[in-house]
Structures are given as structure tokens and as C-alpha cells.
Design an enzyme around this catalytic site. Structure first.
Site, PDB file in Angstrom:
ATOM      1  N   VAL A   1     -19.164  15.793 -33.097  1.00  0.00           N
ATOM      2  CA  VAL A   1     -18.191  16.487 -33.948  1.00  0.00           C
ATOM      3  C   VAL A   1     -16.903  15.703 -33.763  1.00  0.00           C
ATOM      4  CG1 VAL A   1     -17.019  18.639 -34.488  1.00  0.00           C
ATOM      5  CG2 VAL A   1     -19.332  18.699 -33.546  1.00  0.00           C
ATOM      6  N   GLU A   2     -16.454  15.062 -34.814  1.00  0.00           N
ATOM      7  CA  GLU A   2     -15.299  14.159 -34.708  1.00  0.00           C
ATOM      8  C   GLU A   2     -14.068  14.799 -35.338  1.00  0.00           C
ATOM      9  OE1 GLU A   2     -16.039  10.003 -34.600  1.00  0.00           O
ATOM     10  OE2 GLU A   2     -17.926  10.254 -35.654  1.00  0.00           O
TER      11      GLU A   2
END
Length: 499
Positions: A86-87
Site C-alpha cells: 500500500v503506497e
């Protein structure tokens, strides 16, 4: 505004198509067909359902939903073949994927913040041993200075993209290795900074559209590695479960509107509807179709459009790059690499740029697994996809033996090499911003053609290439269709390149 005046030949062709499919157009059928059950297709279906458009059918070529978010068994673990992070976390805005993965009321996935702050003391020579930390730190600091200057420069360029340049051109303007990074350490630091994020080198990546990156500017600089045995794809199931019937015990989607192992080969569109033909010669009819396949698939002839898509659409599809990012998992009978705080990521500084460059150990994520992950991209990805896994394993182990000459590096016992580029249903991993494009080209690639709508991470103007980009793109494209189907607002406005 896109208004295409059909030629006489096109009119005749349309009349012929209407005649051929007249029975199809009048027959009862789903209101909307969605092609592809990746994050964007599933997200679009949810948005349509919320608007009361529940007469849907989702045609998915593979045996599962999730697309490029896909777990698989390796060495007794579930690992991620595609998207893994999850960026963009801990910023001013909340990343919608983080909300689902780990937010209040979310899935509470097992995630770990990735710490990239110690690369300077974890950079290995190709012939063995570590570089001096201070030496590598100076190279990293210079790279970061140049990146900051690049962001400032990008902010001064005209929004049309006419003044855009490659990231490498910007580096040269800043007297940063004017001929491009040439020493092994320069190359691997440059690779980590750019290719590891975009899957393509700085010479082909747009400056204006990647510095600064909206993902990190808006959502925060932190990235979290998903290491949950339910898989990152559980986020896609979470979205799907909000409108597709699911078995409560197993979590399996049992909604008849989802058709797995259904390969779309032809989309015929005409003024009154669409007809979608699959590889097994079935024909599905609807009022609209949403195409959520990857950019890589759109750039092949897997799906034929009848009539042929207009030239402005075809050009927009081919202007964007479909990159390849390959995460290779390798299992060993024992650990020989450093563990402890600040050792999760380590670099291999090879004379050959991009040759098994970025490594990750899983002391926290998969304790006792004895598994390493090495990431390759672009030409190396394509090369590796075309050779036997045994050859790739031998190459990777040879690299490690040279990096750790004082250790008794054993032969690996298992390897997992994803082949996204070779797979006809994906043809790559995610899109990358080319040089000189702007909102205009993104509006074109997202623009509907008659009753054919388009979505996917490649249609996300701010967040292409990311899971949150795919999710938000599904919502955006569904809203465009809803405006037409429910509000009869069917003209899609595209501002001019210089507006």
C-alpha cells in the site's frame, strides 16, 4: 470535446453491423458488461450498483478476480506475485486502499512499514563485501538533492507537457553524472530511486508527471508491505462483496453475474447497444460495456473492436508505456544474509545496470521462511521470463555467492518467477508516464467511444500504476457512464492540449 463525424463508409459499416446484430440489440440482456475483474472493474461494478445499475455481467478471462493483485503458494507461504505494497500512507489525505486494508472497520491485514533508510550500509559489491557507508551515503544524498531540484523544475514547466523532459535529461541539467550513472554504485542507487518505483529507467520516464508524485504528496511518504496469508487480493474481494453475492463461510463469490474463465475476443458497438463475443463463441448483449483490461492488453489484438476504434483513441492507447516489474522469490535451506534492524533491504551494485539489483529479506514478514525477494524490471524482466526458472535460480545464487564470499551460500531449493509480460491477459504489470503527455492524453485514453467505456489504473491521471489508482479509476469511469445512462449527459468533454 470529442465529436467524430463518421465518413460515408463508416455509416454503411454501422448500418451493416446494426442489421447483423439487430436481434442481439433487442433481446433481453444485462444493462452493462464489465470486461475484467481486476480492481478497476470490480470498483466500477460497485459504483454502478450504488447508482441502481445492478443489471451487470462481469466477464473475467482468468479463474479468479483481482487481476494484477494475486497471491500464490510458495514455500508453504502465500506470497504476492503482483502488487505488494500500500503506497502512500500517513499523509494529509487517507489512501482509500489503506482504509480498506488497515483502517477503522477495514480488513486489518498484516502489514509492515518498509524502511529504506539504511541502504547506504547495505550496498554490496558484485565481487563481494560492503561498500563504505559514508561513500554510498554521499551518492544517495546527491541523488536526493537532484530530485528536489527536479521537482522544482517540473513545477515551472507548461502544463501542456510541451516542455517536459525525461528524468535523465533533468539529471544532466543538474550536472548529475552528465553521461548517465556509470559506476556500479551510481547505477544501483539510480535504479532504486527510479526503476524500482516506475519499472522503467529515467531516460524514458517523464519528469513533469513523476516529480513530485501525487501518491506520496497527497497520501504520505510511507509504504506498507502486505504479508497477510489472506492475500492483498482480499481488498478486491472486500469491494466485490459489497455488491456481488458471496458465500459467507468460504468467501467465494457465487454471484451468477461474475463469469470466470471467459475470454473476451470481440466487442461490437452500435448506436443502440453492444455485443461482446467470447473465445467460446458466446455472445453477451448489453446497453454499455466497460473495458477494464490492462493497457498492455489494449495494445495487443486480444480484443478486436468493431468498428475499429477511432484513430485518436488508438494513438492515445499506444502513447503510454506498459512496464514490467518482476518480483522473484527464492527459498534457501538456511539463512546466510544479515538480519536485525536496518537490514531488510540490500542492494547489489553490478557493472550491468538492473542485474538482480534490489533484495529484501523477510525476518519480520515471514519469520523462519528462509526466503529472499529480488526485484528486476524492464528488459531484465523480459529476458528472465524467456529463460527456464532453473537458469534464473542459478544466476541469482551466483550473484549472492559473490556478494557474500565469506558465507557458505547454499543452492536455492525453490524459485517463483512471475511472468506478467508473457501472459496474454496482462502483458505487463502497470503503466508508466511517458514524456510529454498531460491531462489531455489521459482524457483521451479514458474517453468513451460510443457505448464503449474504458477504465483501469492507466486511466488514473494522478495515480496510474498504483492499486489506489485502479480503484479510483473504476469509480471515475463508472461515473461517466452513469451520467450518460441515468442523466442522458453522454458528451464527454476533453479540454484542448493547451487549455
Amino acid at each position: 470535446m470529442l465529436e467524430m463525424k463518421p465518413s460515408k463508409g463508416v455509416v454503411l459499416l454501422l448500418l451493416a453491423v446494426v442489421a447483423q446484430y439487430a436481434s442481439m440489440a433487442t433481446a433481453a440482456g444485462p444493462k452493462v458488461i464489465i470486461v475484467g475483474a481486476g480492481m478497476s472493474g470490480i470498483s466500477a461494478g460497485k459504483r454502478l450498483s450504488e447508482a441502481g445499475i445492478t443489471d451487470l455481467v462481469i466477464l473475467e478471462a482468468t479463474e479468479r478476480i483481482g487481476g494484477r493483485i494475486h497471491k500464490t503458494k510458495f514455500a508453504g507461504l502465500n506470497v504476492e506475485m503482483g502488487a505488494n505494497w500500500v503506497e502512500g500512507v500517513n499523509g494529509d489525505e487517507m489512501n482509500p486502499i489503506w482504509t480498506m486494508a488497515n483502517g477503522t472497520g477495514g480488513l486489518n491485514l498484516r502489514t509492515f512499514r518498509s524502511d529504506f533508510d539504511h541502504l547506504a550500509k547495505n550496498t554490496y559489491k558484485q565481487d563481494g563485501g560492503l561498500y563504505e557507508e559514508e561513500f554510498v551515503e554521499k551518492i544517495i544524498e546527491r541523488m536526493e538533492e537532484v530530485e528536489e531540484d527536479g521537482s522544482k523544475l517540473a513545477g515551472t514547466l507548461h502544463h501542456s507537457g510541451q516542455q517536459d523532459m525525461s528524468v535523465m535529461a533533468m539529471q544532466r541539467l543538474n550536472d548529475h553524472v552528465p553521461s548517465g550513472p556509470s559506476t556500479p554504485v551510481d547505477m544501483v542507487v539510480d535504479y532504486f530511486q527510479h526503476d524500482f518505483e516506475f519499472a522503467e529507467p529515467p531516460r524514458v520516464t517523464s519528469l513533469q508527471n513523476t516529480q513530485p508524485l501525487p501518491t506520496f504528496d497527497n497520501f504520505g511518504d510511507d509504504v506498507y508491505f502486505v504479508a497477510d496469508q489472506r492475500g492483498y487480493e482480499s481488498v478486491v474481494y472486500h469491494v466485490a462483496g459489497q455488491y456481488l453475492r458471496t458465500d459467507r463461510k468460504s468467501g467465494t463469490i457465487i454471484d451468477p453475474r461474475l463469469k470466470l474463465n471467459t475470454v473476451v475476443r470481440e466487442i461490437t458497438y452500435f448506436p443502440s447497444g453492444v455485443a461482446v463475443r467470447t473465445e467460446d463463441s458466446k455472445v453477451y448483449r448489453a446497453d454499455y460495456v466497460v473495458v477494464s483490461t490492462s493497457l498492455g492488453v489494449l495494445q495487443t489484438d486480444l480484443i478486436r473492436f468493431k468498428p475499429k476504434l477511432p484513430s485518436w483513441k488508438i494513438v492515445s492507447i499506444y502513447q503510454f508505456d506498459m512496464a514490467v516489474y518482476t518480483k522473484i522469490f527464492i527459498k534457501f535451506p538456511k539463512r546466510f544474509w544479515p538480519e536485525g534492524p536496518g537490514t531488510e533491504f540490500f542492494l547489489h551494485a553490478s557493472e550491468r545496470r538492473g542485474y538482480y539489483p534490489v533484495w529484501q529479506q523477510f525476518e519480520k514478514q515471514y519469520p523462519g521462511s528462509n526466503v529472499l525477494l529480488v526485484t528486476v524490471t524492464d528488459d531484465e524482466s523480459r529476458r528472465i521470463e524467456q529463460q527456464p526458472d532453473s537458469e534464473t535460480m542459478a544466476e541469482a545464487v551466483e550473484v549472492l555467492k559473490k556478494m557474500f564470499p565469506g558465507e557458505n551460500v547454499p543452492d536455492a531449493t525453490e524459485i517463483l518467477v512471475p511472468r506478467w509480460w508473457s501472459n496474454r491477459f496482462f502483458k505487463g504489470t502497470f503503466s508508466n508516464w511517458p514524456i510529454g503527455v498531460n491531462r489531455y492524453e489521459y482524457d483521451l485514453i479514458r474517453a468513451p467511444v460510443g457505448r464503449v467505456y474504458f477504465t483501469g489504473e492507466h486511466t488514473s491521471e494522478k495515480y496510474n500504476g498504483y492499486v489506489h489508482g485502479a480503484y479510483l479509476a473504476g469509480i471515475d469511469s463508472a461515473d461517466i457512464l452513469i451520467d450518460c445512462a441515468k442523466k442522458k449527459v453522454c458528451k464527454y468533454n476533453v479540454k484542448g492540449k493547451h487549455d
